[in-house]
Every structure is written in structure tokens, then in C-alpha cells.
Design a protein around this motif. Structure first.
Motif, PDB file in Angstrom:
ATOM      1  N   ASN A  38     -18.536   9.263  -4.661  1.00  0.00           N
ATOM      2  CA  ASN A  38     -18.306   7.916  -5.208  1.00  0.00           C
ATOM      3  C   ASN A  38     -16.850   7.652  -5.587  1.00  0.00           C
ATOM      4  O   ASN A  38     -16.576   7.021  -6.612  1.00  0.00           O
ATOM      5  CB  ASN A  38     -19.219   7.639  -6.406  1.00  0.00           C
ATOM      6  CG  ASN A  38     -20.649   7.408  -5.988  1.00  0.00           C
ATOM      7  OD1 ASN A  38     -20.980   7.475  -4.802  1.00  0.00           O
ATOM      8  ND2 ASN A  38     -21.512   7.154  -6.959  1.00  0.00           N
ATOM      9  N   GLN A  39     -15.918   8.106  -4.750  1.00  0.00           N
ATOM     10  CA  GLN A  39     -14.498   7.860  -5.003  1.00  0.00           C
ATOM     11  C   GLN A  39     -13.915   7.055  -3.849  1.00  0.00           C
ATOM     12  O   GLN A  39     -13.965   7.489  -2.693  1.00  0.00           O
ATOM     13  CB  GLN A  39     -13.732   9.176  -5.156  1.00  0.00           C
ATOM     14  CG  GLN A  39     -12.240   9.004  -5.300  1.00  0.00           C
ATOM     15  CD  GLN A  39     -11.841   8.220  -6.545  1.00  0.00           C
ATOM     16  OE1 GLN A  39     -12.519   8.281  -7.563  1.00  0.00           O
ATOM     17  NE2 GLN A  39     -10.745   7.482  -6.459  1.00  0.00           N
ATOM     18  N   ALA A  40     -13.375   5.885  -4.143  1.00  0.00           N
ATOM     19  CA  ALA A  40     -12.759   5.050  -3.113  1.00  0.00           C
ATOM     20  C   ALA A  40     -11.350   5.553  -2.802  1.00  0.00           C
ATOM     21  O   ALA A  40     -10.565   5.846  -3.706  1.00  0.00           O
ATOM     22  CB  ALA A  40     -12.701   3.595  -3.573  1.00  0.00           C
ATOM     23  N   VAL A  41     -11.050   5.640  -1.511  1.00  0.00           N
ATOM     24  CA  VAL A  41      -9.724   6.079  -1.066  1.00  0.00           C
ATOM     25  C   VAL A  41      -9.119   4.954  -0.232  1.00  0.00           C
ATOM     26  O   VAL A  41      -9.464   4.755   0.929  1.00  0.00           O
ATOM     27  CB  VAL A  41      -9.808   7.383  -0.246  1.00  0.00           C
ATOM     28  CG1 VAL A  41      -8.413   7.859   0.119  1.00  0.00           C
ATOM     29  CG2 VAL A  41     -10.557   8.463  -1.020  1.00  0.00           C
ATOM     30  N   ASP A  42      -8.209   4.199  -0.845  1.00  0.00           N
ATOM     31  CA  ASP A  42      -7.575   3.071  -0.172  1.00  0.00           C
ATOM     32  C   ASP A  42      -6.535   3.599   0.814  1.00  0.00           C
ATOM     33  O   ASP A  42      -5.687   4.414   0.434  1.00  0.00           O
ATOM     34  CB  ASP A  42      -6.895   2.159  -1.184  1.00  0.00           C
ATOM     35  CG  ASP A  42      -7.891   1.476  -2.119  1.00  0.00           C
ATOM     36  OD1 ASP A  42      -8.878   2.125  -2.508  1.00  0.00           O
ATOM     37  OD2 ASP A  42      -7.671   0.305  -2.454  1.00  0.00           O
ATOM     38  N   THR A  43      -6.599   3.113   2.057  1.00  0.00           N
ATOM     39  CA  THR A  43      -5.807   3.704   3.133  1.00  0.00           C
ATOM     40  C   THR A  43      -5.216   2.632   4.038  1.00  0.00           C
ATOM     41  O   THR A  43      -5.898   1.684   4.422  1.00  0.00           O
ATOM     42  CB  THR A  43      -6.680   4.658   3.974  1.00  0.00           C
ATOM     43  OG1 THR A  43      -7.284   5.633   3.111  1.00  0.00           O
ATOM     44  CG2 THR A  43      -5.861   5.371   5.037  1.00  0.00           C
ATOM     45  N   ILE A 142      -8.178  -0.112   4.527  1.00  0.00           N
ATOM     46  CA  ILE A 142      -9.483   0.545   4.598  1.00  0.00           C
ATOM     47  C   ILE A 142      -9.793   1.122   3.224  1.00  0.00           C
ATOM     48  O   ILE A 142      -8.912   1.679   2.561  1.00  0.00           O
ATOM     49  CB  ILE A 142      -9.474   1.673   5.649  1.00  0.00           C
ATOM     50  CG1 ILE A 142      -9.126   1.124   7.030  1.00  0.00           C
ATOM     51  CG2 ILE A 142     -10.820   2.392   5.678  1.00  0.00           C
ATOM     52  CD1 ILE A 142      -8.815   2.211   8.042  1.00  0.00           C
ATOM     53  N   ASN A 143     -11.025   0.989   2.798  1.00  0.00           N
ATOM     54  CA  ASN A 143     -11.498   1.637   1.576  1.00  0.00           C
ATOM     55  C   ASN A 143     -12.518   2.700   1.972  1.00  0.00           C
ATOM     56  O   ASN A 143     -13.727   2.428   2.020  1.00  0.00           O
ATOM     57  CB  ASN A 143     -12.138   0.612   0.637  1.00  0.00           C
ATOM     58  CG  ASN A 143     -11.135  -0.359   0.071  1.00  0.00           C
ATOM     59  OD1 ASN A 143     -10.126   0.032  -0.507  1.00  0.00           O
ATOM     60  ND2 ASN A 143     -11.388  -1.648   0.237  1.00  0.00           N
ATOM     61  N   PHE A 144     -12.018   3.885   2.285  1.00  0.00           N
ATOM     62  CA  PHE A 144     -12.942   4.951   2.662  1.00  0.00           C
ATOM     63  C   PHE A 144     -13.869   5.277   1.492  1.00  0.00           C
ATOM     64  O   PHE A 144     -13.445   5.359   0.337  1.00  0.00           O
ATOM     65  CB  PHE A 144     -12.176   6.194   3.097  1.00  0.00           C
ATOM     66  CG  PHE A 144     -11.569   6.072   4.465  1.00  0.00           C
ATOM     67  CD1 PHE A 144     -12.358   5.789   5.574  1.00  0.00           C
ATOM     68  CD2 PHE A 144     -10.203   6.238   4.656  1.00  0.00           C
ATOM     69  CE1 PHE A 144     -11.802   5.677   6.845  1.00  0.00           C
ATOM     70  CE2 PHE A 144      -9.636   6.138   5.918  1.00  0.00           C
ATOM     71  CZ  PHE A 144     -10.439   5.855   7.018  1.00  0.00           C
ATOM     72  N   PHE A 145     -15.157   5.428   1.790  1.00  0.00           N
ATOM     73  CA  PHE A 145     -16.226   5.784   0.857  1.00  0.00           C
ATOM     74  C   PHE A 145     -16.641   4.633  -0.069  1.00  0.00           C
ATOM     75  O   PHE A 145     -17.559   4.799  -0.853  1.00  0.00           O
ATOM     76  CB  PHE A 145     -15.858   7.002  -0.015  1.00  0.00           C
ATOM     77  CG  PHE A 145     -15.367   8.179   0.758  1.00  0.00           C
ATOM     78  CD1 PHE A 145     -16.204   8.841   1.639  1.00  0.00           C
ATOM     79  CD2 PHE A 145     -14.064   8.620   0.632  1.00  0.00           C
ATOM     80  CE1 PHE A 145     -15.750   9.930   2.368  1.00  0.00           C
ATOM     81  CE2 PHE A 145     -13.599   9.702   1.352  1.00  0.00           C
ATOM     82  CZ  PHE A 145     -14.439  10.360   2.230  1.00  0.00           C
ATOM     83  N   MET A 146     -16.005   3.486   0.035  1.00  0.00           N
ATOM     84  CA  MET A 146     -16.315   2.383  -0.882  1.00  0.00           C
ATOM     85  C   MET A 146     -17.461   1.546  -0.338  1.00  0.00           C
ATOM     86  O   MET A 146     -17.522   1.260   0.855  1.00  0.00           O
ATOM     87  CB  MET A 146     -15.065   1.522  -1.093  1.00  0.00           C
ATOM     88  CG  MET A 146     -15.192   0.474  -2.169  1.00  0.00           C
ATOM     89  SD  MET A 146     -13.550  -0.167  -2.542  1.00  0.00           S
ATOM     90  CE  MET A 146     -13.952  -1.703  -3.343  1.00  0.00           C
ATOM     91  N   ASN A 147     -18.351   1.134  -1.246  1.00  0.00           N
ATOM     92  CA  ASN A 147     -19.542   0.369  -0.884  1.00  0.00           C
ATOM     93  C   ASN A 147     -19.342  -1.092  -1.276  1.00  0.00           C
ATOM     94  O   ASN A 147     -19.337  -1.429  -2.460  1.00  0.00           O
ATOM     95  CB  ASN A 147     -20.768   0.948  -1.593  1.00  0.00           C
ATOM     96  CG  ASN A 147     -22.055   0.243  -1.204  1.00  0.00           C
ATOM     97  OD1 ASN A 147     -22.144  -0.360  -0.139  1.00  0.00           O
ATOM     98  ND2 ASN A 147     -23.049   0.332  -2.061  1.00  0.00           N
ATOM     99  N   VAL A 148     -19.170  -1.953  -0.263  1.00  0.00           N
ATOM    100  CA  VAL A 148     -18.993  -3.384  -0.493  1.00  0.00           C
ATOM    101  C   VAL A 148     -20.021  -4.139   0.353  1.00  0.00           C
ATOM    102  O   VAL A 148     -19.742  -4.533   1.485  1.00  0.00           O
ATOM    103  CB  VAL A 148     -17.558  -3.846  -0.152  1.00  0.00           C
ATOM    104  CG1 VAL A 148     -17.383  -5.330  -0.485  1.00  0.00           C
ATOM    105  CG2 VAL A 148     -16.525  -3.009  -0.902  1.00  0.00           C
ATOM    106  N   PRO A 149     -21.227  -4.324  -0.168  1.00  0.00           N
ATOM    107  CA  PRO A 149     -22.245  -5.046   0.600  1.00  0.00           C
ATOM    108  C   PRO A 149     -21.843  -6.498   0.849  1.00  0.00           C
ATOM    109  O   PRO A 149     -21.200  -7.131   0.005  1.00  0.00           O
ATOM    110  CB  PRO A 149     -23.482  -4.974  -0.310  1.00  0.00           C
ATOM    111  CG  PRO A 149     -23.219  -3.857  -1.253  1.00  0.00           C
ATOM    112  CD  PRO A 149     -21.737  -3.834  -1.443  1.00  0.00           C
ATOM    113  N   VAL A 150     -22.231  -7.001   2.003  1.00  0.00           N
ATOM    114  CA  VAL A 150     -21.994  -8.399   2.365  1.00  0.00           C
ATOM    115  C   VAL A 150     -23.354  -9.043   2.619  1.00  0.00           C
ATOM    116  O   VAL A 150     -24.125  -8.559   3.443  1.00  0.00           O
ATOM    117  CB  VAL A 150     -21.115  -8.517   3.619  1.00  0.00           C
ATOM    118  CG1 VAL A 150     -20.863  -9.988   3.968  1.00  0.00           C
ATOM    119  CG2 VAL A 150     -19.788  -7.781   3.426  1.00  0.00           C
ATOM    120  N   ASP A 151     -23.651 -10.156   1.908  1.00  0.00           N
ATOM    121  CA  ASP A 151     -24.952 -10.782   2.085  1.00  0.00           C
ATOM    122  C   ASP A 151     -24.926 -11.797   3.226  1.00  0.00           C
ATOM    123  O   ASP A 151     -23.887 -12.009   3.863  1.00  0.00           O
ATOM    124  CB  ASP A 151     -25.445 -11.412   0.779  1.00  0.00           C
ATOM    125  CG  ASP A 151     -24.590 -12.580   0.305  1.00  0.00           C
ATOM    126  OD1 ASP A 151     -23.869 -13.186   1.122  1.00  0.00           O
ATOM    127  OD2 ASP A 151     -24.656 -12.909  -0.895  1.00  0.00           O
TER     128      ASP A 151
END
Length: 207
Positions: A38-43, A142-151
Motif C-alpha cells: 500500500n505504498q504509492a510510488v510516483d514515477t 505514473i502512480n505505481f501501486f496506487m488504487n484510483v478507481p474510476v466510476d
């Protein structure tokens, strides 16, 4: 796999709020390991010979016809050059529309009291300066490992991550590239599980 043919030239830990700028030669492999989950890695990715030719989330999404990134995703530049390909992914999907946190956006989203908190944009500028990467060269990341749901209406939200300790994503460079990383320090939404943690970077290419 080419692990036996290439030397391990990178093995480092990046603490939350810190970053890295890595030059990966064509054919080199870079692995990002979510050590605690659960760690976001901005790339951000750049053509190593021309930092104005940089990763484009818009073009990458359009050309692959998918919002999320995973194994097989081609990471394209603003000129539609292939910068890298995701060659291995044990997480399953990664975000490229949520953007990077900045002190300004933190204030808008969470209030004036968070203005002092460090943000990914600061890390990008601090580490990118060595390669001539300034504000003009920062784009959607890119946000590796990040969860951003889109409805179905196109709305997005920041949610608990879908990763776990030891999950990783690996890219193979399609040309000489610069990889600019910010290990996200965000404390105000669940993208880091409310507790930012270190990540490990591993790299294999000809020394």
C-alpha cells in the motif's frame, strides 16, 4: 528472463518522502518493490537524451485503450516514442491519472493546515534538477501501486491500495531513459495506507 546475462547494478531503498533519478540504458530492467504494501510510488520517464520528450499519460492510455497499467503496457512519450514496457507486475494494476501530490493541491483538498507537508512535486524538482528537469518538464505521472478507481461517470477517488508486501512492478527500457521517482509522503488520503513506507529499487543492465 535475462537476469543471468545482466549485472545487478542497482539495489537501494528509498524512504518515504525521498526520491531517486536513475538512468536506465536500453534493454535494462528496473524493478520497484513495495516492501510493506500500500505504498504509492510516483514515477516519471524521460528520453535520456531529450528530457522534453517525456512520459505522456494521455497518449499511453489512448494507444492501449485502458485506464490502468499492467504487464505489457507500453509507456509512451509525448511524441509517441516507446520509452519502456511493463514486463512484469505482481500487483495487477497501476494508476496514471491521479497525478502527483503538491503542496498547492494538498491545501485545496485538505485545508491550509497541511501546507507545510512535503509533497511529490517537491521531490521531482529536487532530484530532476541534476538532469535539467524543471517545472516545464513535469507532466502527468505514473502512480505505481496506487488504487484510483474510476466510476462509470468518469469520477475518480483515492482508495486503499491493492498491493501487498513484496509485490513489485518491473519495466524494461526501450531506449536510454531517465526514471524520476518520488516515494509518496502523502498522509491525507489512503493511497499510502495512512502510513508511508520505504520501497526497494533493483536494476539489471550491462555494467
Amino acid at each position: 528472463m535475462t537476469t543471468t546475462l545482466q549485472a545487478t547494478v542497482l539495489d537501494t531503498v528509498v524512504q518515504p518522502g525521498d526520491g531517486a533519478l536513475i538512468r536506465v540504458p536500453s534493454g535494462g530492467r528496473l524493478r520497484i518493490v513495495d516492501t510493506h504494501g500500500n505504498q504509492a510510488v510516483d514515477t516519471l520517464l524521460y528520453d535520456a537524451d531529450d528530457v522534453d520528450n517525456r512520459y505522456s499519460a494521455f497518449d499511453t492510455i489512448r494507444e492501449q485503450g485502458a485506464v490502468y497499467l499492467t504487464t505489457g503496457s507500453r509507456l509512451l512519450s509525448t511524441r509517441l516514442d516507446e520509452l519502456a514496457v511493463i514486463s512484469d507486475d505482481t500487483c495487477g494494476r497501476h494508476d496514471t491519472i491521479g497525478g502527483a501530490c503538491a503542496q498547492e493541491s494538498n491545501v485545496i483538498r485538505y485545508g491550509e493546515h497541511v501546507r507545510h507537508q512535503h509533497a511529490c512535486r517537491q521531490t521531482f524538482l529536487a532530484y530532476g534538477a541534476a538532469a535539467g528537469i524543471g517545472q516545464r518538464q513535469l507532466g502527468h505521472n505514473i502512480n505505481f501501486f496506487m488504487n484510483v478507481p474510476v466510476d462509470s461517470a468518469g469520477n475518480l477517488s483515492f482508495e486503499d491500495g491493492v498491493s501487498a508486501p513484496g509485490k513489485y512492478v518491473e519495466i524494461v527500457a526501450s531506449r536510454d531513459i531517465l526514471v524520476l521517482i518520488s516515494n509518496c509522503p502523502q498522509l491525507n488520503n489512503p493511497c499510502n495506507g495512512w502510513n508511508p513506507t520505504p520501497v526497494q529499487l533493483l536494476g539489471w543492465w550491462d555494467a
